[in-house]
Design a protein around this motif. Sequence first.
Motif, PDB file in Angstrom:
ATOM      1  N   GLU A  61       0.830  -1.206   0.000  1.00  0.00           N
ATOM      2  CA  GLU A  61       0.000   0.000   0.000  1.00  0.00           C
ATOM      3  C   GLU A  61       0.865   1.257   0.000  1.00  0.00           C
ATOM      4  O   GLU A  61       0.404   2.320   0.362  1.00  0.00           O
ATOM      5  N   LYS A  62       2.127   1.103  -0.361  1.00  0.00           N
ATOM      6  CA  LYS A  62       3.089   2.216  -0.415  1.00  0.00           C
ATOM      7  C   LYS A  62       3.139   2.972   0.909  1.00  0.00           C
ATOM      8  O   LYS A  62       3.280   4.192   0.934  1.00  0.00           O
ATOM      9  N   GLY A  63       2.963   2.251   2.029  1.00  0.00           N
ATOM     10  CA  GLY A  63       3.077   2.827   3.362  1.00  0.00           C
ATOM     11  C   GLY A  63       1.831   3.515   3.877  1.00  0.00           C
ATOM     12  O   GLY A  63       1.806   3.971   5.008  1.00  0.00           O
ATOM     13  N   ALA A  64       0.795   3.609   3.063  1.00  0.00           N
ATOM     14  CA  ALA A  64      -0.411   4.325   3.474  1.00  0.00           C
ATOM     15  C   ALA A  64      -1.235   3.514   4.481  1.00  0.00           C
ATOM     16  O   ALA A  64      -1.513   2.340   4.246  1.00  0.00           O
ATOM     17  N   PRO A  65      -1.637   4.138   5.587  1.00  0.00           N
ATOM     18  CA  PRO A  65      -2.489   3.435   6.542  1.00  0.00           C
ATOM     19  C   PRO A  65      -3.908   3.328   5.992  1.00  0.00           C
ATOM     20  O   PRO A  65      -4.287   4.057   5.061  1.00  0.00           O
ATOM     21  N   PRO A  66      -4.726   2.433   6.559  1.00  0.00           N
ATOM     22  CA  PRO A  66      -6.107   2.320   6.063  1.00  0.00           C
ATOM     23  C   PRO A  66      -6.865   3.621   6.286  1.00  0.00           C
ATOM     24  O   PRO A  66      -6.657   4.306   7.279  1.00  0.00           O
ATOM     25  N   GLU A  67      -7.751   3.954   5.330  1.00  0.00           N
ATOM     26  CA  GLU A  67      -8.509   5.199   5.422  1.00  0.00           C
ATOM     27  C   GLU A  67      -9.901   5.000   6.003  1.00  0.00           C
ATOM     28  O   GLU A  67     -10.383   5.849   6.738  1.00  0.00           O
ATOM     29  N   ARG A  68     -10.567   3.890   5.653  1.00  0.00           N
ATOM     30  CA  ARG A  68     -11.952   3.748   6.104  1.00  0.00           C
ATOM     31  C   ARG A  68     -12.345   2.332   6.485  1.00  0.00           C
ATOM     32  O   ARG A  68     -13.181   2.161   7.350  1.00  0.00           O
ATOM     33  N   TRP A  69     -11.825   1.342   5.812  1.00  0.00           N
ATOM     34  CA  TRP A  69     -12.330  -0.020   5.984  1.00  0.00           C
ATOM     35  C   TRP A  69     -11.272  -0.956   6.547  1.00  0.00           C
ATOM     36  O   TRP A  69     -10.121  -0.943   6.124  1.00  0.00           O
ATOM     37  N   LEU A  70     -11.722  -1.768   7.491  1.00  0.00           N
ATOM     38  CA  LEU A  70     -10.906  -2.849   8.018  1.00  0.00           C
ATOM     39  C   LEU A  70     -11.664  -4.141   7.768  1.00  0.00           C
ATOM     40  O   LEU A  70     -12.885  -4.144   7.647  1.00  0.00           O
ATOM     41  N   VAL A  71     -10.950  -5.226   7.675  1.00  0.00           N
ATOM     42  CA  VAL A  71     -11.585  -6.529   7.529  1.00  0.00           C
ATOM     43  C   VAL A  71     -11.167  -7.360   8.743  1.00  0.00           C
ATOM     44  O   VAL A  71     -10.005  -7.340   9.144  1.00  0.00           O
ATOM     45  N   ARG A  72     -12.139  -8.036   9.344  1.00  0.00           N
ATOM     46  CA  ARG A  72     -11.863  -8.892  10.488  1.00  0.00           C
ATOM     47  C   ARG A  72     -11.657 -10.312   9.969  1.00  0.00           C
ATOM     48  O   ARG A  72     -12.542 -10.872   9.317  1.00  0.00           O
ATOM     49  N   ILE A  73     -10.487 -10.873  10.237  1.00  0.00           N
ATOM     50  CA  ILE A  73     -10.146 -12.223   9.803  1.00  0.00           C
ATOM     51  C   ILE A  73      -9.754 -13.007  11.041  1.00  0.00           C
ATOM     52  O   ILE A  73      -8.797 -12.636  11.734  1.00  0.00           O
ATOM     53  N   ASN A  74     -10.502 -14.048  11.315  1.00  0.00           N
ATOM     54  CA  ASN A  74     -10.242 -14.872  12.502  1.00  0.00           C
ATOM     55  C   ASN A  74     -10.141 -14.025  13.770  1.00  0.00           C
ATOM     56  O   ASN A  74      -9.282 -14.243  14.615  1.00  0.00           O
ATOM     57  N   GLY A  75     -11.003 -13.020  13.876  1.00  0.00           N
ATOM     58  CA  GLY A  75     -11.070 -12.199  15.077  1.00  0.00           C
ATOM     59  C   GLY A  75     -10.093 -11.041  15.145  1.00  0.00           C
ATOM     60  O   GLY A  75     -10.132 -10.253  16.083  1.00  0.00           O
ATOM     61  N   LYS A  76      -9.202 -10.887  14.153  1.00  0.00           N
ATOM     62  CA  LYS A  76      -8.230  -9.796  14.143  1.00  0.00           C
ATOM     63  C   LYS A  76      -8.557  -8.821  13.017  1.00  0.00           C
ATOM     64  O   LYS A  76      -9.056  -9.233  11.976  1.00  0.00           O
ATOM     65  N   LEU A  77      -8.262  -7.537  13.236  1.00  0.00           N
ATOM     66  CA  LEU A  77      -8.531  -6.510  12.231  1.00  0.00           C
ATOM     67  C   LEU A  77      -7.305  -6.264  11.359  1.00  0.00           C
ATOM     68  O   LEU A  77      -6.178  -6.192  11.845  1.00  0.00           O
ATOM     69  N   TYR A  78      -7.570  -6.134  10.051  1.00  0.00           N
ATOM     70  CA  TYR A  78      -6.522  -5.900   9.052  1.00  0.00           C
ATOM     71  C   TYR A  78      -6.988  -4.788   8.113  1.00  0.00           C
ATOM     72  O   TYR A  78      -8.192  -4.610   7.901  1.00  0.00           O
ATOM     73  N   PRO A  79      -6.055  -4.052   7.481  1.00  0.00           N
ATOM     74  CA  PRO A  79      -6.436  -3.030   6.497  1.00  0.00           C
ATOM     75  C   PRO A  79      -7.000  -3.711   5.244  1.00  0.00           C
ATOM     76  O   PRO A  79      -6.300  -4.429   4.547  1.00  0.00           O
ATOM     77  N   MET A  80      -8.281  -3.488   4.990  1.00  0.00           N
ATOM     78  CA  MET A  80      -8.989  -4.213   3.934  1.00  0.00           C
ATOM     79  C   MET A  80      -8.364  -4.030   2.554  1.00  0.00           C
ATOM     80  O   MET A  80      -8.156  -4.993   1.839  1.00  0.00           O
ATOM     81  N   LYS A  81      -8.051  -2.795   2.184  1.00  0.00           N
ATOM     82  CA  LYS A  81      -7.548  -2.558   0.836  1.00  0.00           C
ATOM     83  C   LYS A  81      -6.183  -3.228   0.642  1.00  0.00           C
ATOM     84  O   LYS A  81      -5.947  -3.869  -0.382  1.00  0.00           O
ATOM     85  N   ALA A  82      -5.286  -3.108   1.606  1.00  0.00           N
ATOM     86  CA  ALA A  82      -3.961  -3.719   1.482  1.00  0.00           C
ATOM     87  C   ALA A  82      -4.070  -5.243   1.419  1.00  0.00           C
ATOM     88  O   ALA A  82      -3.360  -5.885   0.636  1.00  0.00           O
ATOM     89  N   ILE A  83      -4.957  -5.819   2.207  1.00  0.00           N
ATOM     90  CA  ILE A  83      -5.160  -7.270   2.167  1.00  0.00           C
ATOM     91  C   ILE A  83      -5.678  -7.677   0.792  1.00  0.00           C
ATOM     92  O   ILE A  83      -5.209  -8.646   0.192  1.00  0.00           O
ATOM     93  N   SER A  84      -6.627  -6.915   0.261  1.00  0.00           N
ATOM     94  CA  SER A  84      -7.186  -7.231  -1.053  1.00  0.00           C
ATOM     95  C   SER A  84      -6.135  -7.093  -2.154  1.00  0.00           C
ATOM     96  O   SER A  84      -6.035  -7.939  -3.040  1.00  0.00           O
TER      97      SER A  84
END
Length: 90
Positions: A32-55
Amino acid sequence: MADETKPTRESVLCVAAEYDRIGAKKFLDKYEKGAPPERWLVRINGKLYPMKAISVAAHTPPVNPRGMDYRKGIRRLRVNQHPKLALTHF
């Protein structure tokens, strides 16, 4: 150039494991070129991750985050809510 493959459940779980292994800063620098998440997180196995970077990372090969329209993925996740994958908006 290889054909692009959309993320699968398995590829999402694999990149979430990579995120855990290398840490947030290195993962965001890589996908994600170092950019933090702006709006959306995805919960995977109970933990939150930056949705766009994961995608971005879950595509084969990883896609350019600037050209990615992830709204379709959000709608798809909402419709097919998998018990181990959930969206969180902030």
